[in-house]
Design an enzyme around this catalytic site. Structure first.
Site, PDB file in Angstrom:
ATOM      1  N   GLY A  42       0.654  -1.274   0.139  1.00  0.00           N
ATOM      2  CA  GLY A  42       0.163   0.075   0.128  1.00  0.00           C
ATOM      3  C   GLY A  42       0.971   1.234   0.252  1.00  0.00           C
ATOM      4  N   CYS A  43       0.729   2.336  -0.409  1.00  0.00           N
ATOM      5  CA  CYS A  43       0.630   3.690  -1.117  1.00  0.00           C
ATOM      6  C   CYS A  43       1.656   3.898   1.199  1.00  0.00           C
ATOM      7  CB  CYS A  43      -0.162   4.669  -1.069  1.00  0.00           C
ATOM      8  SG  CYS A  43      -1.518   4.368  -0.940  1.00  0.00           S
ATOM      9  N   TYR A  44       0.400   4.130   2.097  1.00  0.00           N
ATOM     10  CA  TYR A  44       1.265   4.541   3.408  1.00  0.00           C
ATOM     11  C   TYR A  44       1.469   3.493   4.190  1.00  0.00           C
ATOM     12  CZ  TYR A  44      -3.081   8.064   3.844  1.00  0.00           C
ATOM     13  OH  TYR A  44      -4.100   9.286   3.509  1.00  0.00           O
ATOM     14  N   THR A  53       3.960   1.933   2.522  1.00  0.00           N
ATOM     15  CA  THR A  53       5.643   1.951   1.871  1.00  0.00           C
ATOM     16  C   THR A  53       6.264   2.658   2.656  1.00  0.00           C
ATOM     17  OG1 THR A  53       4.609   1.056  -0.303  1.00  0.00           O
ATOM     18  CG2 THR A  53       6.971   2.473  -0.182  1.00  0.00           C
ATOM     19  N   ALA A  54       5.158   4.790   2.384  1.00  0.00           N
ATOM     20  CA  ALA A  54       5.978   5.234   2.742  1.00  0.00           C
ATOM     21  C   ALA A  54       6.182   5.318   4.965  1.00  0.00           C
ATOM     22  CB  ALA A  54       5.664   6.176   3.326  1.00  0.00           C
TER      23      ALA A  54
END
Lengths: 343, 343, 343, 343
Positions: free
Chosen positions: D148-150, D152-153
């Site tokens: 997921g995007c969140y 990953t960060a």
């Protein structure tokens, strides 16, 4: 009519004071100052106000303080105290919107602001102008320190939990996000459109001056040492602060109890709206409201509180006028009945 | 107190009517309708208004029109005329914010709006509610057609030149740019943030319905055939219309003469500000002002006029309230003294 | 590999040149200059490029021109010609992105730019680097004047109609809207976020220097006097120009014929896309494309043409690299195969 | 050439995959699917790609999976697993960009996603496609779950500290802010421009599904129970995630040591850039970079880590292509050498 002067009328805070005072039923805006634009009509600098005001900007030094009932100082930190020094013995109420008199003692000020204070004895006695938590100490004051924008959103968000002893006061984390007007009207790399638009960033990690202001105030509601982790960020929006606050619970409440705690705490407050869902910036744009949503996460054992204000209103000019209303025994919401501009 | 109802209270125009009417000293906002949200408290749909209004949304059909002094119809084109049909014989003033009664005859309407009009005989007699140019014909009316947003900015910009016979009425080009609220509150590809943010586009070339509305009105000020080239564009901003207007001069004026022509034309108008430089959208944000700058280019022999309005205020809700003030013999600026929200 | 230097590497145009050249398969970016930041690593000024480039900024005066195959001058108007004076006799190709060599004669330049030209004899002979219309005259040149951003969008939009004799060349109106990077990287009131965000305005009415550049070029395609009304506006977006162009028809075409006219005119052009509906800025963001939509309005007898470019690419750096590709006999799209960043 | 198909080509993630794959030197983009637009040319839906791709959209069900080397599934959660069910036994590599195979077991999935999993036995064995932390387990896989995007960060930000045992794993707070494309291409109240522009809000407090994904992964780096407080917010920007992460220190490092810890951890990573100051979104816009700044606050005893990614690149499509490069033994940065688009 209260005769008011705005000292520093061309920055964002000064402009917002003018917007409010021009519509205030009990105030005559009688003077506006600017060092850079003295001699010009105000509408040359603020063409949006054409037809609404006919004042000419003067230099602050040319102001005869006792001609006015109240002076709003919308000046930079470190500069403002010099004008307070000049005028504080005159027969005029002064509301200082800078950070120069907000902290509880001058030595803390000098440490965080890197400058010697010119009125160190005054610092501990000047009331901190957050009416919701400090109204009684403001009554009758001739000089009030108007709170910072981030502290207003942060302290109103956390005070009920801290005061009730529900949270570990060393666990408080405030992750705050501000509109760009918080960075000032100066033309800098920080305020250039291309650096802000479609962008976002954190700044001032660990070192922002509002940290100590928040700790100072929240500390008054607890007998425990209060340490705050404060991280500001810059949003690509004009106005508004949203503070997302975290604190470890000492005692758990369910969400109904949390809602009641906040509703009771702010029951008589015209400008605090306790919400049952997370608010957005535009809900309060152009108004003096602080909207707060608080919840408890039983999975992690933390309280999370989200608050929003308009940084130029409740975070600066609106709060200053609220204070003026108190000092002059007016209705506290006089002149502060703006509706949110949405969208 | 004037008892007012807003029919269609959840779109952008309806919301703006509420914002104005709640602050209007002579009005009681007594009813708000919504077909999709009937039965809900208004603040569920507009949480920004929490604490300011306590009305429940009803269905328009459940409204007893004669309970009110004035109805504001903030409904879609083609829908609105059916409610006018239902209510126009009742004892209530109606201000229709749709396009259904703006044109000078029903057949033109039917051609541009692709629908049969249900009250064709009324179309030619309903006054066009642009007070600055049409105040006398509005007095005493029971039904007024509130102008379109683009036409308001365009007609106020061009009328002085057309009326003075200074321009070729077939040379008029209006290149207009609107904030996104002009596209409505519906969730469409057009209104998706990712299609608007950091973007810009033209739309409706040659075919936008406001073309005929502008021609219709400007044509009344000239005995020559009036043809307008109108091109709208969509800006990545919430509010505002800026119209850049071009027309070939029949007679040349210097800029001082142009300024005088406009200043004289709008000398008694509380909401038109004639400017000596090109205005920006934010100068009028949240207000009922139309700011106009006009100039003559002797190199090309053209007049150029730039006008700005807030499309939700002077372009819709503000103008409707201005009309209500006229119909009820109030001061024309009653409830319309908002200050620009800038920044 | 072509050894390239970017003179003026810290402005928006210089930065964009670096973005392109670093990815260009046939180029070695060998030097970057900055007067304000000489001595710093480029990535200090452009942290986004960390890990992609390891150059140190030097002062332009320290550059040994003949060490390079090509110099890109991304300098302000009036400054650039002094560097051309210094280097134009050296063995290096120069692509000047300023306005100093774009016009057809030095006296016109001096009139619109208010400065004496230091190389007046060169002005008439330097080719105007718009490959689509001027490719043949660019071949073999050692100095090319890169077109302005507005002229690129405007000339590509109007040239087919002018060349075909279809429009009255004194009727051309170009209403252009630019992203804020067009206003430069300097910190000014014009570029402050709070003055741009949620705002829009016209500027430079009647007097913008690109007017004469557009007239100059379009005039070459007609034996009639060509007069252009040019009005620029500032959009709250980072990148992009959209030009809405109007001209009175001498002969009418239907839209299929207009489409064919444009498709034929640009049939072999890798960077012009003829469209059948009005394009938006984001369609070309980050690319060297110019998208054009042209139509005829038989109601008004006018052609309307809408064109979009990325002002930093086809409007500046991209076009300069396209020119470099021509000068060095590379494929014209080498290094210019970026895809639009959308959204 | 690797033959690739993008299943779900019209959402933001699918579009971004196309942008990357069209420029990938080792890939032929051979098929694109859409349920809503099957039968149309892709450029009808994505006009920005005109001239760059000539594919017609097909229905996913019409895809013959074994005609391709790799399928990218850019489909909604809950939908994607049905296509994996259909295709996972075919001779094709599948990179699933949904959340359906990211968690370590099916029961956790079913609890957070409120649906029965159709391939529960596969969930624990599908590798989590975060190359920086999981590269070895990805080699040779035929099905990979793209993070997921969140997460990953967040995971890239916290992993070095967690792995080194430097933080209390129950003290982690991640305050994350995402661009609007994270909310999807659907037209909803959430994505309407007027609700996003000049606005900001928190959402999904305590309940966002990425919470468990972050806990799952970080938990693998510690033998202690890992609990994460995750709060997402929605920014008025197109692209980008900035995560501000807090954790209580078990052992203190000075900032030089923190920098070394992170630099060592990511020394060989082409897409992680360890920074010495807080990064901004635009630094990574359009690229596959994750920029990270970590610091220790000795006043509070906490580590603070700020990371930024482009949510459509490293947070989705870019990472998926990075994974494809690994699966096909290409250079890991092949096709991922985009430069930041700044401004």
């Amino acid at each position: 009519m209260i005769r008011a002067a705005v000292v520093g009328a061309t920055g964002f805070t000064g402009s917002e004071l003018i917007r409010i005072l021009l519509g205030h039923p009990d105030v005559e805006l009688a003077a506006v100052t600017s060092e850079n634009h003295a001699g010009k009509r105000l509408t040359i600098v603020h063409p949006a106000l054409e037809g609404m005001i006919d004042l000419v900007l003067t230099a602050a030094n040319d102001l005869n303080a006792s001609d006015y009932d109240v002076l709003f100082l919308a000046l930079p930190h470190r500069v403002s105290m010099h004008y307070v020094l000049r005028w504080h013995t005159e027969d005029v109420a002064i509301i200082d919107l800078s950070g120069d008199f907000r902290l509880s003692d001058a030595s803390t000020y000098e440490q965080w602001y890197n400058v010697e204070h010119v009125l160190p004895d005054l610092v501990p006695v000047v009331p901190y102008g957050l009416p919701e938590l400090n109204r009684s100490s403001m009554a009758g004051a001739r000089l009030v320190a108007n709170p910072g924008c981030y502290p207003t959103a942060s302290i109103l968000a956390m005070a009920p939990l801290v005061r009730a002893g529900l949270v570990d006061t060393r666990s408080i984390i405030i992750d705050a996000k501000s509109g760009l007007t918080g960075a000032g009207a100066g033309n800098t790399d920080t305020t250039h459109f291309a650096n802000v638009n479609d962008n976002f960033r954190a700044y001032g990690l660990k070192t922002h001056r509002h940290t100590v202001e928040i700790e100072d105030l929240l500390g008054q509601f607890s007998d425990k040492r209060t340490t705050v982790q404060f991280t500001p960020h810059l949003l690509p929006v004009d106005r508004g602060i949203l503070a997302t606050c975290y604190a470890t619970a000492l005692d758990a409440l369910d969400d109904a109890q949390v809602f009641k705690l906040y509703s009771d705490a702010y029951a008589d407050e015209p400008f605090v709206r306790v919400r049952n869902q997370a608010p957005s910036l535009k809900q309060v744009r152009g108004t003096n409201f602080c909207d707060i949503y608080a919840t408890f996460d039983d999975r992690t054992g933390r309280y999370i509180v989200v608050s929003v204000i308009d940084n130029l209103m409740k975070g600066a000019a609106g709060q200053a006028v609220q204070t003026m209303n108190i000092l002059f025994s007016l209705s506290e919401s006089s002149g502060l009945d703006q509706f949110p501009l949405q969208p």
